[in-house]
Design an enzyme around this catalytic site. Structure first.
Site, PDB file in Angstrom:
ATOM      1  N   ALA B  37      -6.852  37.907  -4.088  1.00  0.00           N
ATOM      2  CA  ALA B  37      -8.194  37.311  -4.220  1.00  0.00           C
ATOM      3  C   ALA B  37      -8.494  36.444  -2.997  1.00  0.00           C
ATOM      4  O   ALA B  37      -9.624  36.425  -2.503  1.00  0.00           O
ATOM      5  CB  ALA B  37      -8.290  36.502  -5.499  1.00  0.00           C
ATOM      6  N   HIS B  38      -7.477  35.724  -2.494  1.00  0.00           N
ATOM      7  CA  HIS B  38      -7.666  34.955  -1.266  1.00  0.00           C
ATOM      8  C   HIS B  38      -8.042  35.886  -0.112  1.00  0.00           C
ATOM      9  O   HIS B  38      -8.972  35.625   0.643  1.00  0.00           O
ATOM     10  CB  HIS B  38      -6.377  34.199  -0.901  1.00  0.00           C
ATOM     11  CG  HIS B  38      -6.245  32.862  -1.553  1.00  0.00           C
ATOM     12  ND1 HIS B  38      -5.831  32.714  -2.844  1.00  0.00           N
ATOM     13  CD2 HIS B  38      -6.473  31.610  -1.090  1.00  0.00           C
ATOM     14  CE1 HIS B  38      -5.803  31.420  -3.153  1.00  0.00           C
ATOM     15  NE2 HIS B  38      -6.196  30.726  -2.098  1.00  0.00           N
ATOM     16  N   ARG B  39      -7.273  36.968  -0.003  1.00  0.00           N
ATOM     17  CA  ARG B  39      -7.506  37.890   1.099  1.00  0.00           C
ATOM     18  C   ARG B  39      -8.918  38.470   1.028  1.00  0.00           C
ATOM     19  O   ARG B  39      -9.635  38.502   2.025  1.00  0.00           O
ATOM     20  CB  ARG B  39      -6.453  39.017   1.044  1.00  0.00           C
ATOM     21  CG  ARG B  39      -6.404  39.811   2.325  1.00  0.00           C
ATOM     22  CD  ARG B  39      -5.142  40.603   2.420  1.00  0.00           C
ATOM     23  NE  ARG B  39      -5.389  41.950   1.899  1.00  0.00           N
ATOM     24  CZ  ARG B  39      -4.471  42.923   1.925  1.00  0.00           C
ATOM     25  NH1 ARG B  39      -3.258  42.681   2.407  1.00  0.00           N
ATOM     26  NH2 ARG B  39      -4.746  44.104   1.448  1.00  0.00           N
TER      27      ARG B  39
END
Lengths: 303, 200
Positions: B37-39
């Site tokens: 999700a960060h990526r």
């Protein structure tokens, strides 16, 4: 549920194995064995660092709440590993694997377990905890007529700091001690300490790792039957706990709850040392199915 | 070691008052995000695409929950933190681009993240690893779940929480890092421990 075949030989049916394995999965993720709870309570009593003590308090509160509500104590319900000891006289062995897989799928939906089986190339989560070699099953054929099933739901955070060293025989026991301590300190806060450490020595890379991980099935607080290994375990435990990493790596007396060492004879050229790290949620559950179909739960009280 | 009860959105001023060892109980919106999700969030930002929601002033939670659907409603069953160190490679950009003020996780984060927290005004707050039922108890509602193609653990769960805590401030916006202090001390003990073990 079961039937007895021939001269008292256990005929395992998929249905019975599935029922028992489902129960084991549910027990494992919602309730810790008494020896683990005892070790955590002892750590709480002994802790003098206030931040560390608060972490242990949260852990103990969480365990109690999980048990009471029959919820998974940790959201990481692990990669599912089974250890199966199958009596050589059992019939229906070929049904066990599919029954275990069915139990995992059902538990994922109903306990529930977090879907944790991801294809390493497509990154797709299978959604049901089934995949290639997942759940993993370790088979052991033993004399007799009973079937013992153990489930080890192994969390990822602690697995990620597990390590293998192919030491030289010259480094030997001294190198082993250094490697175990270095691994624990390098892991620091990451594996959710206080941890349980499994150490496997000798054999080869795979054998050492297998021995290290199987150590996680042993009850905490029970000394190794080999007095020399018992001494080594105590020495390593004291060393690890003098690091001050403490509960959750926020500082304190208990970094490690217990260390278990096992070994195989080694190749003259090799000295493999495997260290498997287990978080405080040292989950495991075992049951034995006897030839008369009776089921005995070995790690948990089941009413 | 002060105790703060904060409500989202949290302002930069509020977050800069927090010091390591302080305790927070958080009410409001917490958004889970793990590695993928960060990526994806950073890829969206780079491509000029909007995120499913504005993260400014909110808390990001390193967590992959166990959730159960009851009828049409998601219920969080277990929601403890995951190891935050894995998100070190993204978190500085995440803080910079999305103005999150609180990062919740376990195990601590590195210098790159701590530097971003100092520069942009954010804190890292530790929740007891594995204490998943305690965390789930604080979740009042699942407001939405985004990016479900990433799978249950990696999806972005938008959670309404009430008195979520105790969260221990472990990295503050002055550059103090509690985990790093403990770790440095442990490293410095090594020679004495080797000696006691008879390690050469």
């Amino acid at each position: 549920m079961f039937s007895v075949h021939g001269a008292g030989n256990l005929l395992v049916t998929g249905e019975l194995v599935e029922t028992v394995a489902f129960k084991l999965l549910q027990l494992a993720v919602t309730e810790l064995p008494q020896d683990v709870k005892d070790a955590l309570h002892k750590a709480y009593r002994q802790e003098t660092n206030q931040v560390g003590k608060a972490q242990l308090k949260a852990i103990l509160d969480n365990i109690e709440l999980a048990e009471k509500t029959c919820s998974p104590m940790c959201q990481d319900t692990g990669i599912i590993i089974f250890y199966v000891k199958a009596g050589s006289q059992i019939q229906g062995l070929d049904q066990i694997e599919s029954a275990l897989r069915n139990a995992v799928e059902k538990a994922t939906c109903e306990v529930p377990l977090r879907p944790n089986a991801v294809d390493p190339f497509t990154q797709q989560n299978s959604g049901n905890n089934l995949g290639r070699h997942v759940p993993y099953i370790h088979w052991e054929i033993v004399p007799g007529n009973s079937l013992e099933i153990t489930v080890l739901p192994k969390g990822g955070g602690s697995e990620n700091v597990s390590a293998l060293a192919m030491l030289t025989p010259g480094q030997g026991v001294s190198g082993l001690k250094r490697f175990v301590l270095d691994t624990i300190i390098a892991a620091g806060a990451k594996p959710c300490p206080p941890t349980v450490i499994g150490v496997g020595v000798g054999g080869g890379a795979d054998i050492a790792m297998n021995l290290a991980k199987a150590n996680l099935l042993k009850p905490l607080g029970e000394p190794n039957p080999d007095p020399e290994l018992a001494k080594l375990e105590q020495e390593l435990l004291q060393a690890a706990n003098s690091s001050g990493i403490g509960p959750m790596g926020l500082g304190g007396k208990t970094t490690v709850l217990d260390i278990k060492v096992d070994y195989a004879h080694r190749h003259p050229a090799s000295y493999p040392v495997a260290v498997v790290v287990q978080c405080w949620a040292a989950r495991r559950a075992s049951a034995k199915i006897y030839s008369d179909g009776k089921v005995e739960y070995l790690t948990h009280k089941v009413v | 070691m002060a105790v703060y009860r904060l409500k989202t959105p949290v302002s930069e001023k509020q977050v800069r008052e927090l010091k390591v060892n302080d305790t927070i109980y958080l009410t409001g919106t917490v958004v889970t995000a793990r590695d993928y999700a960060h990526r994806r969030a950073l890829e969206y930002h780079k491509a000029g695409k909007k995120l499913p929601l504005d993260l400014a002033g909110l808390a990001v939670f390193h967590c992959g929950p166990v959730a159960k659907k009851e009828g049409n409603v998601w219920k969080i069953v277990a929601a403890g933190p995951t190891t935050s160190a894995r998100m070190d490679q993204y978190e500085d950009e995440f803080i910079k681009n999305f103005n999150v003020r609180i990062v919740i996780g376990k195990g601590g984060m590195g210098k790159k993240t701590a530097d971003a927290m100092k520069k942009y005004g954010a804190v890292y707050a530790a929740f007891t690893g594995g204490a998943a039922v305690l965390a789930a108890k604080a979740v009042k509602q699942v407001k939405s779940v985004e990016w479900t193609d990433l799978g249950m653990p990696e999806s972005m769960w938008v959670l309404e929480v009430n008195d979520f805590g105790p969260l221990t401030v472990a990295i503050d916006s002055q550059g103090n890092n509690l985990f790093e202090n403990v770790q440095t001390k442990a490293e410095s003990q090594k020679p004495a421990i080797y000696k006691k073990l008879g390690v050469n």
